[in-house]
Write an enzyme that holds these catalytic residues in place. Structure first.
Site, PDB file in Angstrom:
ATOM      1  N   SER A  24      74.506  20.284  58.353  1.00 51.60           N
ATOM      2  CA  SER A  24      73.351  20.463  57.466  1.00 51.60           C
ATOM      3  C   SER A  24      72.304  19.350  57.612  1.00 51.60           C
ATOM      4  O   SER A  24      71.104  19.646  57.589  1.00 51.60           O
ATOM      5  CB  SER A  24      73.811  20.562  56.005  1.00 51.60           C
ATOM      6  OG  SER A  24      74.531  21.749  55.821  1.00 51.60           O
ATOM      7  N   LYS A  73      82.767  24.296  45.817  1.00 55.24           N
ATOM      8  CA  LYS A  73      81.783  25.313  45.432  1.00 55.24           C
ATOM      9  C   LYS A  73      82.054  25.945  44.062  1.00 55.24           C
ATOM     10  O   LYS A  73      81.116  26.347  43.378  1.00 55.24           O
ATOM     11  CB  LYS A  73      81.693  26.403  46.501  1.00 55.24           C
ATOM     12  CG  LYS A  73      81.029  25.910  47.770  1.00 55.24           C
ATOM     13  CD  LYS A  73      80.873  26.998  48.802  1.00 55.24           C
ATOM     14  CE  LYS A  73      80.239  26.412  50.050  1.00 55.24           C
ATOM     15  NZ  LYS A  73      79.906  27.411  51.046  1.00 55.24           N
ATOM     16  N   GLY A 136      88.376  31.844  48.574  1.00 49.29           N
ATOM     17  CA  GLY A 136      87.923  30.609  47.944  1.00 49.29           C
ATOM     18  C   GLY A 136      86.431  30.683  47.632  1.00 49.29           C
ATOM     19  O   GLY A 136      85.841  31.768  47.574  1.00 49.29           O
TER      20      GLY A 136
END
Ligand code: ATR
Length: 281
Positions: A24, A73, A136
């Site tokens: 990222s 997350k 997940g």
């Protein structure tokens, strides 16, 4: 850079554990250069028990936004004051907007996957049988956007059946979705048109725990949410078992990043230009 040095520029970053593998920072640097934005983007490693402290410290020291990756997350949702519609439906957050008085949680994973599948891979999910491996946070973010594209069925397979069941129940009103164990995948099943790996297994293991009969040779397409500088372990497994088309998560990563960038900076970067510079499969 110390907190003092970076205080003049708006700070962004990706928070996870582990996080060193994340590309990222590279992508957001390209976006920032392309759109002339004065900002920094950092890798922030945070174990679960330090997550709150590290996010709040970052917010107090010039932090304007964070991407959230494995394994935070879902856990991060407890920290946010407000959820976007996508994050609320997903129950998972991959993007934090750090405002002076509050934290807004977004989820751009679904949009990122859909844009990559439909725009860059020319894949039509409508009427397809999809096998989603994993239940997940990453899986959670993409179930609703996939169901919106009206596949014939979405089967969620996970090591812990409880998590797959919970996802199937949660999203059951949006389309045909059911939960199974990896060991429930049978050769006699109708062929899966698309198999998506949303487990975090490629980060740590080489050996795939999924039965290869999930792949119908030369028919099933395989998509890994994971990515690497070369083929991922899941992509190698798919190729070994003669999958039709195989793609890594680079395109999704770039598209979800572009949407995060738009939320933070109000400008949409040109993703095609960035995709050209990366080892997309
Ligand atoms: P993420 O945000 O990437 O989804 P996560 O919420 O920690 O991270 O979820 C990791 C996913 O990978 C889960 O589906 C997990 O399976 P369990 O729910 O059974 O834990 C899956 N996973 C991780 N390691 C795995 C392994 N060795 N074998 C099978 N599944 C694995």
């Amino acid at each position: 850079m110390s907190d003092d040095q970076t205080a003049i520029l708006d700070r962004y970053g990706v928070i996870g554990y582990p996080v060193a593998q994340s590309r990222s920072p590279f992508i957001h640097r390209l976006f920032a250069d392309q759109t002339d934005q004065a900002m920094t983007y950092e890798l922030i490693e945070a174990p679960e028990d330090k997550l709150d402290t590290i996010v709040r410290h970052f917010q107090r020291n010039g932090g304007r936004g964070l991407n959230v990756t494995v394994p935070h997350k879902t856990a991060i949702t407890r920290l946010v004051d407000e959820l976007s519609e996508e994050a609320s439906i997903a129950g998972a957050v991959n993007t934090l907007e750090l405002k002076s008085d509050r934290i807004v949680g977004h989820n751009t994973d679904g949009l990122g996957l859909v844009r990559d599948l439909t725009h860059h891979w020319q894949y039509d999910v409508g009427g397809k049988r999809i096998l989603l491996l994993g239940a997940g946070g990453a899986a959670q973010g993409i179930v609703a956007p996939l169901l919106e594209l009206e596949p014939e069925q979405l089967v969620i397979a996970n090591r812990s059946i409880g998590k797959a069941d919970a996802l199937a129940n949660h999203f059951g009103t949006l389309g045909a979705v059911r939960a199974i164990r990896f060991s429930d995948i049978r050769e006699s099943d109708d062929p899966y048109d698309l198999i998506i790996n949303a487990t975090s297994i490629g980060l740590t293991d080489e050996k795939m725990p999924f039965p290869h009969i999930a792949i119908t040779p030369r028919h099933s397409d395989c998509y890994d949410l994971g990515y690497g500088l070369s083929e991922t372990p899941f992509m190698r497994w798919a190729a070994t078992h003669d999958a039709a088309r195989i793609r890594s998560g680079w395109g999704m990563l770039i598209e979800q990043a572009a949407e995060s960038f738009r939320i933070w900076r109000g400008v949409t970067p040109d993703t095609k230009d960035v995709i050209k510079r990366l080892p997309i499969n």
